[in-house]
Design an enzyme around this catalytic site. Structure first.
Site, mmCIF file in Angstrom:
data_model
loop_
_atom_site.group_PDB
_atom_site.id
_atom_site.type_symbol
_atom_site.label_atom_id
_atom_site.label_comp_id
_atom_site.label_asym_id
_atom_site.label_seq_id
_atom_site.Cartn_x
_atom_site.Cartn_y
_atom_site.Cartn_z
ATOM 1 C CB SER A 1 -0.903 0.011 1.242
ATOM 2 O OG SER A 1 -1.573 1.245 1.394
ATOM 3 C CE1 TYR B 1 -6.540 4.255 -1.047
ATOM 4 C CE2 TYR B 1 -4.574 3.902 0.288
ATOM 5 C CZ TYR B 1 -5.888 3.594 -0.027
ATOM 6 O OH TYR B 1 -6.546 2.614 0.681
ATOM 7 C CB THR C 1 -7.119 2.635 -4.511
ATOM 8 O OG1 THR C 1 -6.454 1.397 -4.249
ATOM 9 C CG2 THR C 1 -8.426 2.667 -3.740
ATOM 10 C CE LYS D 1 -8.281 -3.181 -3.542
ATOM 11 N NZ LYS D 1 -8.995 -2.249 -2.657
#
Length: 368
Positions: free
Chosen positions: A120, A142, A168, A241
């Protein structure tokens, strides 16, 4: 509040583990209550969180008969790499919250199991260290307000040897996670978003420090031109995603996405969103074979993996069970989770008359 440490459970087998639910029970007993609420909870009234699991139980697979399954190959190709299972470890933030080994322990277990690990943006260990665990690593991105940081993260992921980027798309703001608000949830001093040089701030009663941090650094303006921007800045396969609408999936592929992950963020974003497994068939139809479609949210068993493949998924992402494994026993706990899923999936394939993953994807399944 302190993460589970590495002592006895890391080197000794986990007792009484026959399913991921057994690992969940062990983690719930071992972790601090506010940490458990952080990883177990969803947003709002947790309707979507519960619906994800209930929806899987509505999927019925039609097994085939008179098939030789004396040899059963559970492996598949995922974006240029052979995986031992049609499965990857989902991106999850701040894994040192649940065990001192954190992302390094989970990535090492994934490497040993032969499945990709998705690190992540909000990892509590550097991208480079996680990618150095020896397995196949994907980087989850992100959308941040600081584009220079985004560009740097993409370059670091490539330089570290990551094999794909997972953008994401479903966190313009953080979902309202009531457990964290009630707990006034904060990160301990030893857990930080090290890849963005961030400090999330101090505990405030009645507030979530993670929600405040997300609001400060995430950019809610993410739109289609930004997907094209990311596509132009990485040579790696690009997955999107957090897609539930078939039209969104098709457009993402039009703009250069190499894969789509059908996901409602594990019930942690829009409460009331459609369960991912129910959205999957229409997304698969909309993509029309132009790229692999993966599934995230609610996967708990090897039978769930089979169900997802029968509905058209190329593979699944597994999230919370990996955190349960970390909390129960660090790297050994994650290994136990992946071992259970491997054993369950292999057995389910044989019982369904599937000697390989391609035949599992050819099964008939319906939602009851």
């Amino acid at each position: 509040m302190r993460a589970a440490s590495g002592d006895p459970l890391v080197t000794a087998p986990l007792p009484g583990v026959w399913s991921t639910a057994d690992v969940e029970r062990l983690a719930a007993e071992r972790l601090a209550p506010d940490v458990w609420d952080y990883i177990a909870g969803g947003s709002g009234d947790e309707v979507t969180l519960a619906a994800n699991r209930a929806a899987f139980d509505r999927v019925a697979v039609v097994p085939r008969s008179f098939v030789d399954v004396s040899a059963c190959d559970t492996g598949c190709d995922l974006f240029g790499v052979r995986a031992a299972l049609p499965l990857a470890v989902a991106p999850m933030a701040y894994q040192r919250l649940v065990h001192d080994g954190g992302e390094l322990a989970a990535a090492s277990a994934a490497a040993a199991a032969g499945v990709p690990y998705v690190v992540s943006t909000l990892s509590s260990e550097p991208i480079e260290a996680v990618a150095g665990a020896g397995g196949t690593t994907w980087f989850q991105l992100y959308w941040l307000r600081d584009r220079d940081v985004v560009t740097t993260l993409l370059r670091r992921a490539e330089d570290a040897g990551c094999r794909a980027v997972v953008l994401t798309a479903d966190v313009p703001v953080l979902g309202r996670r009531l457990r964290d608000l009630r707990n006034g949830f904060a990160l301990p001093s030893w857990v930080k978003p090290v890849n963005t040089d961030g400090d999330v701030g101090e505990r405030v009663p009645g507030d979530s420090v993670i929600a405040r941090h997300t609001s400060a650094v995430f950019d809610p303006s993410l739109s289609w031109p930004d997907l094209a921007w990311v596509r132009a800045r990485t040579r790696l396969p690009l997955l999107v995603k957090g897609v539930l609408d078939p039209a969104d999936a098709a457009r993402a592929v039009d703009l250069g996405a190499d894969g789509v992950v059908v996901s409602n963020h594990g019930g942690r974003q829009l409460d009331g969103a459609v369960p991912s497994v129910l959205a999957l068939p229409e997304v698969v139809a909309a993509v029309g074979g132009r790229c692999p479609v993966l599934l995230d949210s609610g996967v708990r068993t090897g039978v769930d993996v089979l169900r997802a493949l029968a509905l058209g998924a190329a593979a699944v992402l597994v999230g919370r069970p990996v955190l349960w494994g970390l909390g129960a026993g660090g790297e050994r706990g994650v290994t136990a989770v992946l071992d259970v899923l491997r054993e369950e999936f292999g057995t389910a394939m044989r019982l369904a008359g599937c000697p390989d993953v391609a035949s599992a994807r050819a099964l008939t399944a319906s939602v009851r």
